[in-house]
Scaffold this active site. Sequence first.
Site, PDB file in Angstrom:
ATOM      1  CB  SER A   1      -2.957   6.203  10.652  1.00 27.83           C
ATOM      2  OG  SER A   1      -2.850   7.142  11.702  1.00 27.83           O
TER       3      SER A   1
ATOM      4  CE1 TYR B   1      -5.148   2.846  14.115  1.00 30.06           C
ATOM      5  CE2 TYR B   1      -3.873   4.873  14.291  1.00 30.06           C
ATOM      6  CZ  TYR B   1      -4.885   4.144  13.705  1.00 30.06           C
ATOM      7  OH  TYR B   1      -5.636   4.703  12.697  1.00 30.06           O
TER       8      TYR B   1
END
Length: 330
Positions: free
Chosen positions: A127, A152
């Site tokens: 990501s 995350y």
Amino acid sequence: MKVLVTGAAGFIGMHVCQRLLARGDEVVGIDNLNDYYDIALKEARLAQLQGLPGFRFQRLDLADRAGMAALFAGERPQRVVHLAAQAGVRYSLQNPHAYADSNLTGFLNILEGCRHTACEHLVYASSSSVYGDNEKTPFAEDDNVDRPVSLYAATKKANELMAHAYSHLYTFPATGLRFFTVYGPWGRPDMAYFSFAAAILDGRPIEVYNHGQLQRDFTYIDDIVEGVVRVLDKPATADTVAPHACHRVYNIGNHQPVALLDFIGAIETALGREAIKQLRPMQPGDVHTTYADTARLADWVDFAPRTPLAEGIARFASWFLDWRARRIAR
């Protein structure tokens, strides 16, 4: 070839499955269909795949160690596209254990499966969040990513480290793709553009964080899928940075950051309605800018996004209006 796609009922996963099936690959899809967002949307995506020649689906949780081992042993996929994960930056502040279960334990189960079945290539989702609030732009793969601003992001950086170690130890190719704000038809309801569209049509206000002073490298789903498949077809090799591991990491984005207020403007234009904007301060875990340097991916697989923002948003809006009408009709 036989390809295992995790997160097959997800936004990117469904589109990747469609692309692989269209070219004649055999696809084994898995997903746990959790309730992080509307399960009906996941089931509707899955319905787009069910019945297509070459597709099989199994409901399975990544953290199920025995179930994942049995899946790999029984299917022995030649290649793996690992897209399943607990997504969302803000949700990681509320339910951190979900991220450890899916993104860490689940990813370890993927790596073990690849190790024991002689996988030809693992392509996995990282990501842009790994860059944190990096002030240098555009973000490049050799930038320091040791200061994540969300759990995350930390799990995605951990995935890159884990994949490198396994590639080094067990000599199978692995490629991580740092996705930059993917949007388009069949998208995720927790993404801003989806919730913005719903609020605009309902006449509800939208919350615009950091008073609109944000930029995102919005990347259309078809461009993302093209990049994923090209990478899948070209297994990673060792390079001068990692001479003892066939592991690489690439940015996959549009290389054109867009101001949040301009993005909202594109949605307003596509829907023919004006948004009621409520300006809010910056949210914990959020970042000011994402901006992908995609030169390395372009050199590796000739990756070049081709979808203008206005066109991509128009396609999303057309799908969203149809999806919304069908939901209301029920």
